[in-house]
Design a protein around this motif. Sequence first.
Motif, PDB file in Angstrom:
ATOM      1  N   ALA A  68       0.833  -1.202   0.000  1.00 56.53           N
ATOM      2  CA  ALA A  68       0.000   0.000   0.000  1.00 56.53           C
ATOM      3  C   ALA A  68       0.873   1.260   0.000  1.00 56.53           C
ATOM      4  O   ALA A  68       0.544   2.249  -0.675  1.00 56.53           O
ATOM      5  CB  ALA A  68      -0.945   0.000   1.197  1.00 56.53           C
ATOM      6  N   MET A  69       1.962   1.218   0.719  1.00 58.94           N
ATOM      7  CA  MET A  69       2.901   2.353   0.687  1.00 58.94           C
ATOM      8  C   MET A  69       3.417   2.558  -0.733  1.00 58.94           C
ATOM      9  O   MET A  69       3.469   3.687  -1.227  1.00 58.94           O
ATOM     10  CB  MET A  69       4.084   2.118   1.633  1.00 58.94           C
ATOM     11  N   ARG A  70       3.797   1.465  -1.387  1.00 59.78           N
ATOM     12  CA  ARG A  70       4.374   1.530  -2.735  1.00 59.78           C
ATOM     13  C   ARG A  70       3.350   2.005  -3.781  1.00 59.78           C
ATOM     14  O   ARG A  70       3.675   2.807  -4.644  1.00 59.78           O
ATOM     15  CB  ARG A  70       4.906   0.169  -3.145  1.00 59.78           C
ATOM     16  N   THR A  71       2.133   1.508  -3.696  1.00 53.82           N
ATOM     17  CA  THR A  71       1.178   1.734  -4.782  1.00 53.82           C
ATOM     18  C   THR A  71       0.124   2.802  -4.508  1.00 53.82           C
ATOM     19  O   THR A  71      -0.495   3.301  -5.451  1.00 53.82           O
ATOM     20  CB  THR A  71       0.452   0.416  -5.136  1.00 53.82           C
ATOM     21  N   ILE A  72      -0.097   3.138  -3.230  1.00 55.69           N
ATOM     22  CA  ILE A  72      -1.143   4.110  -2.904  1.00 55.69           C
ATOM     23  C   ILE A  72      -0.569   5.365  -2.248  1.00 55.69           C
ATOM     24  O   ILE A  72      -0.683   6.471  -2.779  1.00 55.69           O
ATOM     25  CB  ILE A  72      -2.220   3.482  -1.982  1.00 55.69           C
TER      26      ILE A  72
END
Length: 141
Positions: A39-43
Motif C-alpha cells: 500500500a505504501m508503494r502503490t497508494i
Amino acid sequence: MIRKCRDDDIQIVLEIWLKTSTIAHDFVSPDFWVSQTEAMRTIYLPASDSYIFENEHGVVGFCSLYENHLAALFVAPEYQRQGIGKKLLDHAKKQAKKLTLSVYKENVSSYQFYFSQGFKVISEQPDQHTGHSEFTMIFHR
C-alpha cells in the motif's frame, strides 16, 4: 541535500520506512508494517509529494506530504539524531502555512520531537488500523 523523490528512490524509501517503523513502533507487530508495504508503494507514496534526504552515503531519509498533512517523516536509524529529520521537517514546513500530522502516543521520542519543533496536539484518537492511540498535531507558520 533534499530533493524531490524519483521513481528510482522508491525501493530505498520503502526500506527506510519499514526498518524505522518496526523500531519506532515496537508496540505494533512487525507483521503489520510488512503487510502495509505494498500500500505504501502503490497508494500512499504515489499520492504524496515526497522528498528525500541524500548524503554521501545515499538516501538516508524522506518525508511525504499529502496536501497540508505530513504523512511521513523517516530517517534511517543509523542516521538519526544528526539533524536530518529537522531539515526534512523544515523543508515540509516551507511547503504550507499549516501542517498537520498523526503520531502514536506511545512513540514518545517522535511526539517530543514534533512538540519541540512547534507542533501542538489538537486531538487524540485510536488509529483505525492498529487501535493504538495517536495524537493529531498541528503547526502554523
